[in-house]
Design a protein around this motif. Structure first.
Motif, PDB file in Angstrom:
ATOM      1  N   LYS A   1       0.673  -1.443  -0.140  1.00  0.00           N
ATOM      2  CA  LYS A   1       0.100   0.161   0.106  1.00  0.00           C
ATOM      3  C   LYS A   1       1.016   1.275   0.428  1.00  0.00           C
ATOM      4  O   LYS A   1       1.363   2.054   0.675  1.00  0.00           O
ATOM      5  CB  LYS A   1      -1.147   0.016   1.225  1.00  0.00           C
ATOM      6  CG  LYS A   1      -2.197  -1.221   1.084  1.00  0.00           C
ATOM      7  CD  LYS A   1      -2.960  -1.112   2.110  1.00  0.00           C
ATOM      8  CE  LYS A   1      -3.866  -2.268   2.080  1.00  0.00           C
ATOM      9  NZ  LYS A   1      -4.124  -3.339   1.936  1.00  0.00           N
ATOM     10  N   SER A   2       1.614   1.121  -1.445  1.00  0.00           N
ATOM     11  CA  SER A   2       2.657   2.720  -1.073  1.00  0.00           C
ATOM     12  C   SER A   2       2.033   3.542  -2.421  1.00  0.00           C
ATOM     13  O   SER A   2       1.879   2.565  -3.051  1.00  0.00           O
ATOM     14  CB  SER A   2       3.689   1.984  -0.965  1.00  0.00           C
ATOM     15  OG  SER A   2       5.201   2.935  -0.989  1.00  0.00           O
ATOM     16  N   LYS A   3       2.727   4.798  -2.480  1.00  0.00           N
ATOM     17  CA  LYS A   3       2.757   5.434  -3.687  1.00  0.00           C
ATOM     18  C   LYS A   3       4.072   5.337  -4.517  1.00  0.00           C
ATOM     19  O   LYS A   3       4.017   6.350  -5.135  1.00  0.00           O
ATOM     20  CB  LYS A   3       2.372   7.042  -3.505  1.00  0.00           C
ATOM     21  CG  LYS A   3       0.914   6.405  -2.833  1.00  0.00           C
ATOM     22  CD  LYS A   3      -0.174   6.346  -4.733  1.00  0.00           C
ATOM     23  CE  LYS A   3      -1.918   5.998  -4.221  1.00  0.00           C
ATOM     24  NZ  LYS A   3      -2.666   5.100  -5.144  1.00  0.00           N
ATOM     25  N   LEU A   4       5.022   5.248  -4.008  1.00  0.00           N
ATOM     26  CA  LEU A   4       6.361   4.745  -4.358  1.00  0.00           C
ATOM     27  C   LEU A   4       6.584   3.375  -5.311  1.00  0.00           C
ATOM     28  O   LEU A   4       6.078   2.327  -4.655  1.00  0.00           O
ATOM     29  CB  LEU A   4       6.925   4.517  -3.728  1.00  0.00           C
ATOM     30  CG  LEU A   4       6.749   6.011  -2.323  1.00  0.00           C
ATOM     31  CD1 LEU A   4       8.351   6.041  -1.007  1.00  0.00           C
ATOM     32  CD2 LEU A   4       7.819   6.989  -3.440  1.00  0.00           C
ATOM     33  N   PHE A   5       7.111   3.289  -6.359  1.00  0.00           N
ATOM     34  CA  PHE A   5       7.837   2.162  -6.618  1.00  0.00           C
ATOM     35  C   PHE A   5       9.346   2.416  -7.590  1.00  0.00           C
ATOM     36  O   PHE A   5       9.401   3.476  -7.523  1.00  0.00           O
ATOM     37  CB  PHE A   5       6.698   2.139  -7.717  1.00  0.00           C
ATOM     38  CG  PHE A   5       7.131   1.384  -9.243  1.00  0.00           C
ATOM     39  CD1 PHE A   5       7.378  -0.828  -8.396  1.00  0.00           C
ATOM     40  CD2 PHE A   5       7.543   1.278 -10.273  1.00  0.00           C
ATOM     41  CE1 PHE A   5       7.454  -1.566  -9.699  1.00  0.00           C
ATOM     42  CE2 PHE A   5       8.521   0.109 -10.596  1.00  0.00           C
ATOM     43  CZ  PHE A   5       7.773  -0.968 -10.344  1.00  0.00           C
ATOM     44  N   ARG A   6       9.992   1.403  -7.550  1.00  0.00           N
ATOM     45  CA  ARG A   6      11.419   1.533  -7.727  1.00  0.00           C
ATOM     46  C   ARG A   6      11.027  -0.109  -8.920  1.00  0.00           C
ATOM     47  O   ARG A   6      11.177  -0.989  -8.176  1.00  0.00           O
ATOM     48  CB  ARG A   6      12.652   1.189  -7.292  1.00  0.00           C
ATOM     49  CG  ARG A   6      13.724   0.666  -7.236  1.00  0.00           C
ATOM     50  CD  ARG A   6      15.154   1.292  -6.294  1.00  0.00           C
ATOM     51  NE  ARG A   6      14.833   2.029  -6.332  1.00  0.00           N
ATOM     52  CZ  ARG A   6      15.190   2.809  -5.220  1.00  0.00           C
ATOM     53  NH1 ARG A   6      16.168   1.771  -3.942  1.00  0.00           N
ATOM     54  NH2 ARG A   6      15.672   4.029  -5.086  1.00  0.00           N
TER      55      ARG A   6
ATOM     56  N   VAL B   1       8.011   6.461  -9.518  1.00  0.00           N
ATOM     57  CA  VAL B   1       8.437   5.810  -9.395  1.00  0.00           C
ATOM     58  C   VAL B   1      10.085   6.041  -9.225  1.00  0.00           C
ATOM     59  O   VAL B   1      10.419   8.035  -9.691  1.00  0.00           O
ATOM     60  CB  VAL B   1       8.528   6.124 -11.282  1.00  0.00           C
ATOM     61  CG1 VAL B   1      10.079   4.263 -11.600  1.00  0.00           C
ATOM     62  CG2 VAL B   1       7.865   5.428 -11.644  1.00  0.00           C
ATOM     63  N   VAL B   2      11.019   5.539  -8.521  1.00  0.00           N
ATOM     64  CA  VAL B   2      12.417   6.381  -7.579  1.00  0.00           C
ATOM     65  C   VAL B   2      13.096   5.549  -8.327  1.00  0.00           C
ATOM     66  O   VAL B   2      13.474   4.218  -8.150  1.00  0.00           O
ATOM     67  CB  VAL B   2      12.348   6.262  -5.907  1.00  0.00           C
ATOM     68  CG1 VAL B   2      13.069   6.576  -4.967  1.00  0.00           C
ATOM     69  CG2 VAL B   2      11.028   7.148  -5.119  1.00  0.00           C
ATOM     70  N   MET B   3      14.162   6.173  -8.991  1.00  0.00           N
ATOM     71  CA  MET B   3      16.052   5.659  -9.139  1.00  0.00           C
ATOM     72  C   MET B   3      16.904   5.999  -7.740  1.00  0.00           C
ATOM     73  O   MET B   3      16.248   6.144  -6.956  1.00  0.00           O
ATOM     74  CB  MET B   3      15.584   6.091 -10.704  1.00  0.00           C
ATOM     75  CG  MET B   3      14.182   5.492 -11.412  1.00  0.00           C
ATOM     76  SD  MET B   3      14.203   3.724 -12.231  1.00  0.00           S
ATOM     77  CE  MET B   3      15.946   3.405 -12.891  1.00  0.00           C
ATOM     78  N   TRP B   4      17.673   6.501  -8.229  1.00  0.00           N
ATOM     79  CA  TRP B   4      18.972   6.892  -7.402  1.00  0.00           C
ATOM     80  C   TRP B   4      19.550   7.451  -7.863  1.00  0.00           C
ATOM     81  O   TRP B   4      20.290   7.869  -9.864  1.00  0.00           O
ATOM     82  CB  TRP B   4      19.677   5.379  -7.463  1.00  0.00           C
ATOM     83  CG  TRP B   4      19.914   4.356  -7.884  1.00  0.00           C
ATOM     84  CD1 TRP B   4      21.070   4.047  -8.983  1.00  0.00           C
ATOM     85  CD2 TRP B   4      19.226   3.309  -8.625  1.00  0.00           C
ATOM     86  NE1 TRP B   4      21.485   3.877  -9.527  1.00  0.00           N
ATOM     87  CE2 TRP B   4      20.088   2.851  -9.296  1.00  0.00           C
ATOM     88  CE3 TRP B   4      18.067   2.746  -8.302  1.00  0.00           C
ATOM     89  CZ2 TRP B   4      20.140   1.640 -10.414  1.00  0.00           C
ATOM     90  CZ3 TRP B   4      18.095   1.830  -9.274  1.00  0.00           C
ATOM     91  CH2 TRP B   4      18.400   1.191 -10.061  1.00  0.00           C
ATOM     92  N   ASP B   5      20.677   8.020  -7.394  1.00  0.00           N
ATOM     93  CA  ASP B   5      21.795   8.600  -8.404  1.00  0.00           C
ATOM     94  C   ASP B   5      23.057   8.102  -7.683  1.00  0.00           C
ATOM     95  O   ASP B   5      24.347   8.054  -7.773  1.00  0.00           O
ATOM     96  CB  ASP B   5      21.932  10.161  -7.757  1.00  0.00           C
ATOM     97  CG  ASP B   5      21.992  10.262  -6.897  1.00  0.00           C
ATOM     98  OD1 ASP B   5      21.821   9.978  -5.791  1.00  0.00           O
ATOM     99  OD2 ASP B   5      23.572  12.127  -6.850  1.00  0.00           O
ATOM    100  N   VAL B   6      23.184   7.391  -6.421  1.00  0.00           N
ATOM    101  CA  VAL B   6      24.404   6.383  -5.611  1.00  0.00           C
ATOM    102  C   VAL B   6      23.794   5.099  -5.711  1.00  0.00           C
ATOM    103  O   VAL B   6      23.026   4.473  -5.287  1.00  0.00           O
ATOM    104  CB  VAL B   6      25.260   6.931  -4.840  1.00  0.00           C
ATOM    105  CG1 VAL B   6      26.274   6.157  -4.582  1.00  0.00           C
ATOM    106  CG2 VAL B   6      24.713   8.565  -4.696  1.00  0.00           C
ATOM    107  N   LEU B   7      24.509   4.262  -6.305  1.00  0.00           N
ATOM    108  CA  LEU B   7      24.590   2.037  -6.386  1.00  0.00           C
ATOM    109  C   LEU B   7      25.725   1.793  -5.688  1.00  0.00           C
ATOM    110  O   LEU B   7      26.640   1.836  -6.187  1.00  0.00           O
ATOM    111  CB  LEU B   7      24.100   2.067  -7.540  1.00  0.00           C
ATOM    112  CG  LEU B   7      23.579   0.128  -8.121  1.00  0.00           C
ATOM    113  CD1 LEU B   7      22.393   0.197  -7.436  1.00  0.00           C
ATOM    114  CD2 LEU B   7      24.004   0.119  -9.520  1.00  0.00           C
ATOM    115  N   SER B   8      25.010   1.703  -4.249  1.00  0.00           N
ATOM    116  CA  SER B   8      26.356   0.913  -3.438  1.00  0.00           C
ATOM    117  C   SER B   8      26.976  -0.466  -4.045  1.00  0.00           C
ATOM    118  O   SER B   8      28.169   0.079  -3.905  1.00  0.00           O
ATOM    119  CB  SER B   8      25.779   0.952  -1.834  1.00  0.00           C
ATOM    120  OG  SER B   8      24.713  -0.822  -2.244  1.00  0.00           O
TER     121      SER B   8
END
Length: 205
Positions: free
Chosen positions: A114-119, A139-146
Motif C-alpha cells: 500500500k505505497s505510492k512509491l515504486f522502484r 517512480v524512484v530511481m537513484w543517483d548512487v548505487l552501492s
C-alpha cells in the motif's frame, strides 16, 4: 552474464527518463537511504537496528513475496518510522516481461505494501511500463548505487562507492538481501557514521 552497472547515475540517463525521481534537493544536507529486495529475517533486522543507532529514517522497496513470507519483519520496518515502496511481487525484470503481466505483478505487491512509491527491480523497465506506472506512483530511481549486491567487489570498495559518490540529496541504494550481506554488514554502520560526522541527516522519501 553479469549486468554492468554504474555507481553514479550519469546526467544523460536522467534526461532520457524524465519524470522519474533520481535525487532530492541538492541544497539540503540530507541523504536518502533506500533498501531493496527485503524484508528477510537474516538481514532486515540488522538494518533496522543500525538505522536506529543513528536516528536515521530510510525507504524500503519491498518484494511482495517477502512481505507475505515475513509479515512480522515488514511490520517492524513500518514501526521504525520508515517509508515503504513497491518493488514488484516477484522481482520481475521489466525489459523481459509483458506489460500486462508486469503491471499486474506491481499491483499484486501493492495489495500488501500500500505505497505510492515504486522502484523497478534492476532499475530496468520499458518506457511503456514506466508511463503507465507514473499515473499511480512516484517512480524512484537513484543517483548512487552501492554495488553491495556485487560479490566481485570488497566491502571496502563498496564503502568507497557510497561515501565517494554521495552528496546533498543523494538517493543511495543498498539491499537487505543475503547476496548483499557480506558488504552491507561492513558498509552500513561506517557510511552512516561518515555522513553523520559531516552533518548529514537521513530522511525517508
Amino acid at each position: 552474464m553479469k549486468m554492468p552497472y554504474l555507481v553514479k547515475t550519469p546526467g544523460l540517463l536522467k534526461q532520457f527518463y524524465p519524470g522519474l525521481t533520481w535525487n532530492k534537493s541538492r541544497t539540503e544536507k540530507a541523504i536518502y537511504l533506500t533498501f531493496d529486495d527485503g524484508p528477510i529475517p537474516q538481514v532486515t533486522p540488522f538494518v533496522l537496528q543500525t538505522l536506529a543507532q543513528f536516528d536515521a529514517k530510510a525507504t524500503f522497496f519491498c518484494i511482495g513475496e517477502n512481505v507475505q513470507k515475513h509479515p512480522e519483519i515488514f511490520e517492524a520496518v513500518k514501526a521504525g518510522g520508515h517509508a515503504i515502496g513497491n518493488h514488484t511481487f516477484n522481482h520481475l525484470r521489466g525489459w523481459n516481461t509483458a506489460n500486462e503481466l508486469y503491471l499486474e505483478n506491481v499491483e499484486q505487491c501493492n495489495q500488501l505494501v500500500k505505497s505510492k512509491l515504486f522502484r523497478p527491480p534492476y532499475g530496468r523497465a520499458k518506457k511503456s511500463q514506466l508511463a503507465a506506472l507514473k499515473k499511480q506512483y512516484e517512480v524512484v530511481m537513484w543517483d548512487v548505487l552501492s554495488g553491495d549486491f556485487d560479490p566481485d567487489i570488497s566491502p571496502q570498495q563498496c564503502y568507497q562507492n557510497v561515501v565517494g559518490k554521495s552528496s546533498n540529496g543523494s538517493i543511495v541504494v543498498f539491499h537487505d538481501s543475503l547476496k548483499a550481506w557480506p558488504r552491507l554488514e561492513y558498509v552500513l554502520p561506517k557510511a552512516l557514521a561518515f555522513w553523520q560526522d559531516r552533518g548529514y541527516v537521513f530522511k525517508s522519501l
